[in-house]
Scaffold this active site. Structure first.
Site, PDB file in Angstrom:
ATOM      1  N   SER A 143      -9.903  -0.113   6.901  1.00 56.42           N
ATOM      2  CA  SER A 143      -9.249  -0.126   5.532  1.00 56.42           C
ATOM      3  C   SER A 143      -8.508  -1.194   5.271  1.00 56.42           C
ATOM      4  O   SER A 143      -8.121  -1.267   3.914  1.00 56.42           O
ATOM      5  CB  SER A 143      -8.202   1.027   5.371  1.00 56.42           C
ATOM      6  OG  SER A 143      -8.975   2.253   5.126  1.00 56.42           O
ATOM      7  N   SER A 182      -9.800   2.349   2.614  1.00 51.18           N
ATOM      8  CA  SER A 182      -8.757   2.890   1.799  1.00 51.18           C
ATOM      9  C   SER A 182      -7.766   2.100   0.913  1.00 51.18           C
ATOM     10  O   SER A 182      -7.488   2.504  -0.198  1.00 51.18           O
ATOM     11  CB  SER A 182      -8.136   3.811   2.441  1.00 51.18           C
ATOM     12  OG  SER A 182      -7.165   3.429   3.416  1.00 51.18           O
ATOM     13  N   LYS A 231       1.009  -1.249  -0.137  1.00 45.61           N
ATOM     14  CA  LYS A 231       0.093   0.038   0.071  1.00 45.61           C
ATOM     15  C   LYS A 231       0.781   1.117  -0.144  1.00 45.61           C
ATOM     16  O   LYS A 231       1.585   1.307   0.687  1.00 45.61           O
ATOM     17  CB  LYS A 231      -1.067   0.069   1.264  1.00 45.61           C
ATOM     18  CG  LYS A 231      -1.838   1.073   1.129  1.00 45.61           C
ATOM     19  CD  LYS A 231      -2.867   0.942   2.437  1.00 45.61           C
ATOM     20  CE  LYS A 231      -3.918   2.073   2.368  1.00 45.61           C
ATOM     21  NZ  LYS A 231      -4.728   1.849   3.612  1.00 45.61           N
TER      22      LYS A 231
END
Ligand code: GLN
Length: 498
Positions: free
Chosen positions: A176, A152, A77
């Site tokens: 997330s 997210s 990420k």
């Protein structure tokens, strides 16, 4: 080969049946052929990944003792600093910034010889539930390209579900990791707060942020968990205690005699019928596997969302002050005679997206003198009450369970202009972050009404992360024997010939 589990890939690497270079190249090829549809990555590090793979292969050829996941590729990420690689957090304000150091998570990945394929898309600064808030365009859900992959960390979940990577790293401030896992039919774990170092994780809400492992199976997630977890003196909130034995728990998958508490407040009318149906069936399977199902009540959870949306923006308003046009990335309006203030204002105006600005304004307001006690102060009190609810509930059950989110993946654009509707997606995941405990989401099947994945959430007490892996592995095994094949085999092919 790309559809195998990470554990299977690792076994083939260990036996010499394949090499890390071959495996890494296969994933890079996959990325090349499906990325135009999925857009999971912001940066694909073809050169770096192949170099890392070659070095693992060389170590193996020399007979060096390697870690369990050595040579297996991973998607990272874009909120975690990786030395000299673009790290944007999905924001224009960090465009062009190259971190001069590795986050501890990245250092641990490298130490374990896990190959980093690149950086995945995300809502800007991890604020969102759909990845639509990325400044670089949305990621698409491999189950249905017109839908969101969660957020997210939607880039990481989509990379797993589209077989672009067998492992991924996410971060979870309010859900997330778990919500993207739920809506893509993958597995995601938010470890106990302090279990994985936050050093080099670009801060959104420091008291809630936690990095964690994502994969397609519970065991793969556990293997990655042990690779990244552990005490780190560089993070003042890191827990100085042995890493929970999650791999063993995932291998055993034993729930005999365990008490599983169904959270009454997280399973009500607001949940989609197909989500509730799969949740109820999963409970039956766990009972059959030898667990005792009990009901628990957590009366203060109804205030969790409100408390989170005061605490998280408050911390964000402070954390994001460091993006001042001087220290990182973007600088706009830096012409002769322009004041520092003008450059800062212009850069923040251009560099931050709408949701980030909304959070900064909300947080600044909640912290402002005269309002501090009423907003931030009250939210902190609610946080304590929620932690007490969990403490109480864990006297009655070893783990707690609920659906991960109220609905399956919604359409891209559907909630983009309705922040409150977007926030409501986090209703079942947020309490875990407020209390700092562990949470896992794993696939429970597909909802009848739309054929989309449903997530099952397991919550475990502080530093008892192994419990959620025991339950997750037991449920996964029971479901797999019912389905006959992994759930992701039912996702549509993204390219001819799969
Ligand atoms: N969706 C939540 C938010 O927008 C949680 C995000 C996260 O966990 N990073 O704040």
């Amino acid at each position: 080969m790309i559809r195998s589990t990470a554990a299977q890939m690792a076994a083939k690497l260990a036996s010499g049946e394949t090499t890390s270079v071959t495996l890494t190249q296969a994933h890079l090829d996959r990325i090349n052929s499906v990325e135009d549809k999925v857009h999971a990555f912001l940066f694909v590090d073809e050169k770096g990944a192949l170099e890392q793979a070659a070095s693992v292969d060389a170590k193996r050829a020399k007979g060096e003792k390697l870690s369990p996941l050595a040579g297996v590729p991973l998607a990272l990420k874009d909120v975690l600093a990786q030395k000299n690689k673009p790290t944007t957090c999905g924001s224009k304000i960090l465009e062009g910034w190259l971190p001069p150091y590795d986050s501890t998570v990245v250092a641990n990945l490298k130490k374990n010889d896990i190959v980093i394929l690149g950086k995945t898309n995300m809502d800007e600064f991890a604020m969102g539930s759909s990845t639509e808030n990325s400044a670089y365009g949305p990621t698409h859900n491999p189950w249905d390209l017109s839908r969101i992959p969660g957020g997210s960390g939607g880039g990481s979940s989509a990379a797993l579900a589209s077989f672009e990577a067998p492992l991924a790293i996410g971060t979870d401030t309010g859900g997330s990791i778990r919500q993207p896992a739920a809506v893509t039919g993958t597995v995601g774990v938010k470890p106990t707060y302090g279990g994985v170092s936050r050093y080099g994780l670009v801060a959104f809400s420091s008291s809630l942020d936690q990095a964690g492992p994502c994969a397609r199976t519970v065991l793969d997630t556990a293997l990655l968990h042990e690779a990244i977890a552990g005490y780190d003196p560089k993070d003042a909130t890191s827990i100085n205690a042995p890493v929970p034995q999650v791999v063993q728990a995932a291998k055993d998958g034993n729930v005999k005699g365990m008490k599983i508490g169904v959270v009454k407040e997280l399973n009500g009318d607001g949940y989609q019928p197909g989500v509730r149906a799969r949740f109820e069936e999963a409970l039956e399977l766990l009972a059959k596997a030898g667990a005792e199902i009990v009901e628990v009540s957590t009366p203060n959870f109804e205030y969790a969302l409100a408390a989170y949306y005061l605490i998280a923006p408050s911390e964000a308003s402070s954390n994001l002050a460091r993006f001042d046009a001087m220290r990182y990335g973007l600088r706009v309006g830096d012409v002769d005679g322009a004041s520092a203030e003008a450059v800062m204002n212009l850069t923040r105006e251009v560099g931050f997206g709408k949701e980030v600005k909304r959070r900064i304004i909300l947080g600044t307001y909640a912290l402002s003198s005269g309002y501090y006690d009423a907003y931030y102060g009250s939210a902190q009190k609610v946080r304590t009450l929620i932690t007490q609810d969990f403490t109480q509930a864990f006297t009655k059950a070893d783990v707690l369970v609920s659906p991960t989110c109220p609905t399956t993946a919604f359409k891209i654009g559907e909630k983009a202009n309705d922040p409150l509707a977007m926030y409501l997606n986090d209703i079942a995941t947020i309490p875990v972050n407020l209390a700092g405990i562990g949470g896992m989401s794993l696939p429970a099947g597909l909802a009848d009404e739309d054929g989309l994945p449903v997530g099952f959430q397991i919550m475990s007490p502080v530093m008892k992360d192994e419990r959620m892996y025991s339950v997750g592995a037991a449920l996964e095994a029971a479901l797999l024997s019912q389905w006959g094949a992994p759930l992701l085999d039912r996702a549509p092919a993204l390219e001819a010939g799969k």
